[in-house]
Every structure is written in C-alpha cells, then in structure tokens.
Design a protein around this motif. Structure first.
Motif, PDB file in Angstrom:
ATOM      1  N   ILE A   1     -11.342  -1.537 -12.474  1.00  0.00           N
ATOM      2  CA  ILE A   1     -10.634  -1.896 -11.246  1.00  0.00           C
ATOM      3  C   ILE A   1     -11.520  -2.818 -10.416  1.00  0.00           C
ATOM      4  N   LYS A   2     -10.968  -3.962 -10.030  1.00  0.00           N
ATOM      5  CA  LYS A   2     -11.692  -4.925  -9.211  1.00  0.00           C
ATOM      6  C   LYS A   2     -10.953  -5.122  -7.890  1.00  0.00           C
ATOM      7  N   THR A   3     -11.711  -5.386  -6.826  1.00  0.00           N
ATOM      8  CA  THR A   3     -11.086  -5.599  -5.523  1.00  0.00           C
ATOM      9  C   THR A   3     -11.651  -6.859  -4.873  1.00  0.00           C
ATOM     10  N   TYR A   4     -10.767  -7.605  -4.241  1.00  0.00           N
ATOM     11  CA  TYR A   4     -11.133  -8.768  -3.436  1.00  0.00           C
ATOM     12  C   TYR A   4     -10.370  -8.635  -2.116  1.00  0.00           C
ATOM     13  N   LEU A   5     -10.973  -7.867  -1.204  1.00  0.00           N
ATOM     14  CA  LEU A   5     -10.305  -7.518   0.048  1.00  0.00           C
ATOM     15  C   LEU A   5     -11.182  -7.947   1.226  1.00  0.00           C
ATOM     16  N   PRO A   6     -10.779  -8.945   1.992  1.00  0.00           N
ATOM     17  CA  PRO A   6     -11.584  -9.383   3.134  1.00  0.00           C
ATOM     18  C   PRO A   6     -11.673  -8.295   4.199  1.00  0.00           C
ATOM     19  N   SER A   7     -12.815  -8.216   4.842  1.00  0.00           N
ATOM     20  CA  SER A   7     -13.030  -7.175   5.854  1.00  0.00           C
ATOM     21  C   SER A   7     -12.248  -7.447   7.133  1.00  0.00           C
ATOM     22  N   ASP A   8     -11.744  -8.670   7.310  1.00  0.00           N
ATOM     23  CA  ASP A   8     -11.026  -9.007   8.539  1.00  0.00           C
ATOM     24  C   ASP A   8      -9.515  -9.063   8.331  1.00  0.00           C
ATOM     25  N   LEU A   9      -9.019  -8.330   7.333  1.00  0.00           N
ATOM     26  CA  LEU A   9      -7.568  -8.276   7.133  1.00  0.00           C
ATOM     27  C   LEU A   9      -6.886  -7.775   8.404  1.00  0.00           C
ATOM     28  N   PRO A  10      -5.784  -8.393   8.804  1.00  0.00           N
ATOM     29  CA  PRO A  10      -5.057  -7.894   9.978  1.00  0.00           C
ATOM     30  C   PRO A  10      -4.566  -6.468   9.761  1.00  0.00           C
ATOM     31  N   ILE A  11      -4.414  -5.776  10.864  1.00  0.00           N
ATOM     32  CA  ILE A  11      -3.912  -4.399  10.824  1.00  0.00           C
ATOM     33  C   ILE A  11      -2.418  -4.407  10.498  1.00  0.00           C
ATOM     34  N   VAL A  12      -1.988  -3.426   9.706  1.00  0.00           N
ATOM     35  CA  VAL A  12      -0.568  -3.241   9.409  1.00  0.00           C
ATOM     36  C   VAL A  12      -0.140  -1.854   9.866  1.00  0.00           C
ATOM     37  N   LEU A  13       1.166  -1.699  10.082  1.00  0.00           N
ATOM     38  CA  LEU A  13       1.719  -0.393  10.440  1.00  0.00           C
ATOM     39  C   LEU A  13       2.198   0.288   9.169  1.00  0.00           C
ATOM     40  N   LEU A  14       1.567   1.420   8.840  1.00  0.00           N
ATOM     41  CA  LEU A  14       1.897   2.112   7.592  1.00  0.00           C
ATOM     42  C   LEU A  14       2.176   3.584   7.835  1.00  0.00           C
ATOM     43  N   ASP A  15       3.091   4.115   7.041  1.00  0.00           N
ATOM     44  CA  ASP A  15       3.160   5.550   6.813  1.00  0.00           C
ATOM     45  C   ASP A  15       2.189   5.786   5.659  1.00  0.00           C
ATOM     46  N   ARG A  16       1.009   6.276   5.977  1.00  0.00           N
ATOM     47  CA  ARG A  16      -0.095   6.300   5.015  1.00  0.00           C
ATOM     48  C   ARG A  16       0.266   7.034   3.718  1.00  0.00           C
ATOM     49  N   ASP A  17       0.861   8.208   3.840  1.00  0.00           N
ATOM     50  CA  ASP A  17       1.160   9.006   2.648  1.00  0.00           C
ATOM     51  C   ASP A  17       2.215   8.338   1.772  1.00  0.00           C
ATOM     52  N   LEU A  18       3.282   7.825   2.411  1.00  0.00           N
ATOM     53  CA  LEU A  18       4.334   7.187   1.620  1.00  0.00           C
ATOM     54  C   LEU A  18       3.832   5.905   0.958  1.00  0.00           C
ATOM     55  N   PHE A  19       3.012   5.143   1.675  1.00  0.00           N
ATOM     56  CA  PHE A  19       2.513   3.907   1.084  1.00  0.00           C
ATOM     57  C   PHE A  19       1.560   4.212  -0.072  1.00  0.00           C
ATOM     58  N   LYS A  20       0.799   5.279   0.024  1.00  0.00           N
ATOM     59  CA  LYS A  20      -0.053   5.686  -1.095  1.00  0.00           C
ATOM     60  C   LYS A  20       0.795   6.022  -2.316  1.00  0.00           C
ATOM     61  N   GLN A  21       1.948   6.638  -2.097  1.00  0.00           N
ATOM     62  CA  GLN A  21       2.840   6.947  -3.215  1.00  0.00           C
ATOM     63  C   GLN A  21       3.314   5.658  -3.881  1.00  0.00           C
ATOM     64  N   ALA A  22       3.629   4.644  -3.063  1.00  0.00           N
ATOM     65  CA  ALA A  22       4.055   3.353  -3.613  1.00  0.00           C
ATOM     66  C   ALA A  22       2.939   2.723  -4.442  1.00  0.00           C
ATOM     67  N   LEU A  23       1.707   2.744  -3.922  1.00  0.00           N
ATOM     68  CA  LEU A  23       0.575   2.184  -4.667  1.00  0.00           C
ATOM     69  C   LEU A  23       0.320   2.952  -5.959  1.00  0.00           C
ATOM     70  N   LEU A  24       0.423   4.275  -5.889  1.00  0.00           N
ATOM     71  CA  LEU A  24       0.188   5.089  -7.081  1.00  0.00           C
ATOM     72  C   LEU A  24       1.188   4.738  -8.179  1.00  0.00           C
ATOM     73  N   ASN A  25       2.454   4.534  -7.812  1.00  0.00           N
ATOM     74  CA  ASN A  25       3.456   4.169  -8.810  1.00  0.00           C
ATOM     75  C   ASN A  25       3.083   2.857  -9.495  1.00  0.00           C
ATOM     76  N   LEU A  26       2.600   1.887  -8.717  1.00  0.00           N
ATOM     77  CA  LEU A  26       2.213   0.596  -9.288  1.00  0.00           C
ATOM     78  C   LEU A  26       0.978   0.730 -10.176  1.00  0.00           C
ATOM     79  N   MET A  27       0.040   1.575  -9.768  1.00  0.00           N
ATOM     80  CA  MET A  27      -1.176   1.765 -10.553  1.00  0.00           C
ATOM     81  C   MET A  27      -0.858   2.469 -11.878  1.00  0.00           C
TER      82      MET A  27
END
Length: 240
Positions: free
Chosen positions: A109-135
C-alpha cells in the motif's frame, strides 16, 4: 405533520423482512448442523450422499445470511453524522486496520497525501465502510499480489481521492454494471459492496467514478466537497 418519505418506509419494510428472514435462516442452519452431526461418519454411499447435500445446504444458508447482512447495511444507511475531518487521518486509520490482510495477500500500500488537504465533512464510520469496500475490491482484483495506491489533492473546489490498484482490471460490460445491486463477478459475492460505497459517497454530496483496463488495473476516484469556511486543522483539533 410532514408527509412520510416513501423511500424510508420501503427501506424499513425491507429491513424488517430481511431481519425476519435471518431468524428463519438461523433456525434452518442450526437444524442442518444437527443433522450433519448425525451423518458425520457416513457408513454407506447413501449416507455419504446425504452428508454432502447437508454440507451444500449449510453453505447456501451462510451465503443467504451474508446477502441478508449486506442488504441490511445497504437499505438502512442512516442519516449522516457529519463532522470536520482530516481525510488523511481517516485513510491512515484504514490502512493500519487493513495492513495484515494486505500483507497476507502480497499487496503493498502506497500513499501520496499532502498534509495541507482541505478539511471535508464526513460521517467517519460510514466513510470508513465505503473505503473498506473499495480496498476489499482491490484485493480481490490482485490475486497474485500488487500495489494499492492512495493519492489525493484539492481540485475544482473538491477533494479528489484516487484508489489505484494493479489488478486484473474490468471489461466494459463489468464497468457498466458494477454499481448495480446484486451484480457480482466474484464467486460467492453479494454484489452490494460497491453500490453501498456509491450510496455513502453520494450521501456526502460527493460522487464516485471508475476507470479500468483489462490486465492493467482499476482506479476509483472519489470527489468530496471541501468543508466551507474551514482551513486545515491540527490533528488535535480533529480529535476533540
């Protein structure tokens, strides 16, 4: 008195039906297990055939239970609990959780994530479920191992998150159907993981896109609105 939402009523009705179905499946599965124990040491060809049939029925009960559980998650997606969130932190948590499975599947697993990414509004648990499905989808596409890359950036007033795998890729026919409920190319799959992911992303007022080529891999792109009026906070600010 406000009129009721027919979609919500239908979802609750379907959820209640599936819950009732699961109760009957549990009873059926238990009785098959007990019956299987009676034939655990078959003494004749007839008993061996009966034992094999019982095992197949047990397998079908487990599959129906998996479908029921996935459908309940799909039908009962609740109202979002949106909070200002650092997307890079959520991704880091998911990678840490997923690392043992990735390692066992020979996936880097590789990541390229800038430290200054703008903030987003998330339902943390539900969005984790979405990411898990993709992974999980990426792991299934890389049976011989490979690379899964996360990269993100701000673009056109949104945060763009790409998940790129080096797997087997998808045909045009599969691409046109992957977000259709119950469509699955995986043996034993329920076909609800990607439709659930799309629904979660759209509930966040975002969108999901996919590009794929057979033999080269797949890229899912998630677009999420930038939280209005918020700069990138420190880690301690997002944890309070």
């Amino acid at each position: 008195m406000q009129p009721s939402d027919p979609n919500m009523e239908l979802a609750e009705l379907a959820g209640g039906f599936i819950h009732e179905l699961k109760n009957h499946l549990s009873t059926l599965s238990l009785n098959l297990q007990l019956l299987g124990e009676d034939f655990a040491q078959p003494q004749s060809p007839r008993e061996r055939k009966a034992h094999e049939r019982i095992r197949r029925l047990e397998s079908e009960c487990r599959r129906l239970t998996d479908v029921a559980n996935d459908f309940l998650r799909f039908a009962r997606l609740r109202e979002l609990d949106l909070r200002p969130t650092r997307l890079d932190e959520v991704i880091a948590e998911m990678i840490d959780f997923f690392e043992p499975k990735a390692r066992a599947s020979s996936i880097e697993i590789k990541t390229y994530l800038p430290s200054d990414l703008p903030i987003v509004l998330l339902d943390r648990d539900l969005f984790k479920q979405a990411l898990l499905n993709l992974m999980l989808n990426a792991v299934q596409a890389m049976a011989q191992g490979g690379e899964l890359t996360f990269q993100a950036r701000a673009e056109s007033g949104m945060v763009r998150l790409d998940l790129i795998d080096t797997g087997c890729g998808m045909s045009d026919e599969t691409l046109s159907n992957i977000f259709r409920p119950f469509y699955s190319m995986k043996a034993g799959g329920t076909g609800l993981g990607l439709p659930t992911t799309r629904r979660i992303v759209e509930m966040h007022t975002g969108r999901i896109e996919v590009q794929s080529e057979l033999g080269k891999g797949t890229q899912f792109t998630l677009w999420l609105p930038i939280a209005p009026g918020l700069s990138t906070p420190s880690k301690t600010e997002t944890q309070t």
